[in-house]
Enzyme design. Structure first.
Site, PDB file in Angstrom:
ATOM      1  N   LYS A  32       9.786  25.635   5.214  1.00 31.17           N
ATOM      2  CA  LYS A  32       9.888  24.402   5.198  1.00 31.17           C
ATOM      3  C   LYS A  32       8.572  23.731   5.259  1.00 31.17           C
ATOM      4  O   LYS A  32       7.715  24.239   5.881  1.00 31.17           O
ATOM      5  CB  LYS A  32      10.650  24.047   6.666  1.00 31.17           C
ATOM      6  N   ASP A  59      10.859  18.801   3.670  1.00 33.47           N
ATOM      7  CA  ASP A  59      11.229  18.092   4.598  1.00 33.47           C
ATOM      8  C   ASP A  59      10.439  16.601   4.754  1.00 33.47           C
ATOM      9  O   ASP A  59       9.570  16.532   5.710  1.00 33.47           O
ATOM     10  CB  ASP A  59      11.184  18.700   6.025  1.00 33.47           C
ATOM     11  N   LYS A  61      11.992  13.541   4.546  1.00 39.35           N
ATOM     12  CA  LYS A  61      12.767  12.618   5.575  1.00 39.35           C
ATOM     13  C   LYS A  61      12.591  11.282   4.794  1.00 39.35           C
ATOM     14  O   LYS A  61      12.159  10.356   5.624  1.00 39.35           O
ATOM     15  CB  LYS A  61      12.258  12.727   7.068  1.00 39.35           C
ATOM     16  N   ASP A  64      13.809   4.732   2.505  1.00 34.92           N
ATOM     17  CA  ASP A  64      13.342   3.307   1.940  1.00 34.92           C
ATOM     18  C   ASP A  64      14.387   2.754   1.301  1.00 34.92           C
ATOM     19  O   ASP A  64      15.700   3.151   1.521  1.00 34.92           O
ATOM     20  CB  ASP A  64      12.127   3.804   0.921  1.00 34.92           C
ATOM     21  N   ARG A 212       6.675  26.409  15.768  1.00 33.26           N
ATOM     22  CA  ARG A 212       5.501  26.914  16.600  1.00 33.26           C
ATOM     23  C   ARG A 212       6.002  28.380  17.259  1.00 33.26           C
ATOM     24  O   ARG A 212       4.931  29.077  17.435  1.00 33.26           O
ATOM     25  CB  ARG A 212       5.312  25.910  17.605  1.00 33.26           C
TER      26      ARG A 212
END
Ligand code: C5P
Length: 240
Positions: A32, A59, A61, A64, A212
């Site tokens: 990603k 990714d 997102k 608009d 993480r």
């Protein structure tokens, strides 16, 4: 076939990515690339990762006006990524135009497009007091996921804890991609609603996004394998 475990490359530069990927020899990964990395390294990085045989979830997102999202998707589709996303809060017209843009720009099969419902860092208190919506995070997730399905989206990004709700309200083929994954021993960082990989699978997630837990691990390759093993080798939904 796409791997069920998507590694979030939340790094600031291409050099950090190359160094991270040196932990994996010939493995074909599902990676990603989010805002932090894409805004620095752009399409060139995507081409490099694809040349190495990895699958890509871009990714970004998008959220608009419909025309802007449409035009952006024409360009992103040309990168031949596997998965992209928009915010369901942008509305059904925006989501439809996103899909049209992806069709237009695709060289072959268009990338799959999923909608973000509520971020996994969001709480009911936040949506009630800051965003001004009534109801719980779950109510909002159901509402936004139903809109996304109506608009033709391939699925949603949501917390694994919300997957049963999605399954109750959307069709079985509607994909669920779920971040907010932690091993029992991990720090939760800023994520509020987390589960283990095994619980995510039990709850019905199609793909898990892990950042993480893998990228900050002392042995990223071993941690990835642990998670893949926890998920199990027999994975049917991803092959649809
Ligand atoms: O490090 P961690 O596993 O928490 O990373 C989760 C990744 O998933 C991050 O890249 C974050 O931007 C992304 N994500 C999320 N919640 C969403 C959508 C994407 O955490 N609803």
């Amino acid at each position: 076939m796409l791997q069920p475990v998507i590694i979030a490359l939340d790094f600031p530069s291409k050099e950090d990515v190359t160094s991270f990927l040196s932990h994996y020899r010939d493995e074909r990964l599902f990676l990603k690339v989010g805002m932090e990395l894409y805004y620095q390294e752009g399409p060139e990085l995507i081409r490099m990762l694809k040349e190495r045989g990895h699958s890509i979830f871009l990714d970004l997102k998008l959220h608009d006006i419909p025309t802007t999202v449409h035009k952006a998707m024409v360009g992103l589709s040309k990168l031949e990524v596997d998965l992209v996303n928009v915010h369901a809060m942008g509305g059904t017209e925006m989501m439809r135009r996103a899909l049209e843009g992806l069709e237009e720009g695709a060289q072959g099969l268009r990338p799959k497009c999923i909608a973000v419902t509520q971020l996994t860092s969001t709480t009911s208190e936040m949506i009630n007091h800051e965003v001004g919506l009534s109801g719980t995070v779950g109510d909002s997730v159901i509402h936004l996921a139903s809109n996304a399905e109506k608009a033709g989206m391939d699925g949603v990004v949501c917390s694994p804890l919300e997957v049963p709700l999605i399954r109750d309200h959307c069709s079985p083929s509607f994909l669920t991609v779920t971040p907010g994954i932690r091993l029992d021993t991990d720090d939760r960082h800023d994520q509020k609603r987390v589960t283990t990989p095994l619980d995510a699978k039990r709850l019905g997630s199609d793909f898990i996004v892990v950042g993480r837990t893998i990228t900050k691990s002392e042995n990223p390759s071993r941690t990835y394998q642990t998670i893949m093993n926890e998920w199990g080798q027999t994975y049917e939904r991803a092959s649809r």
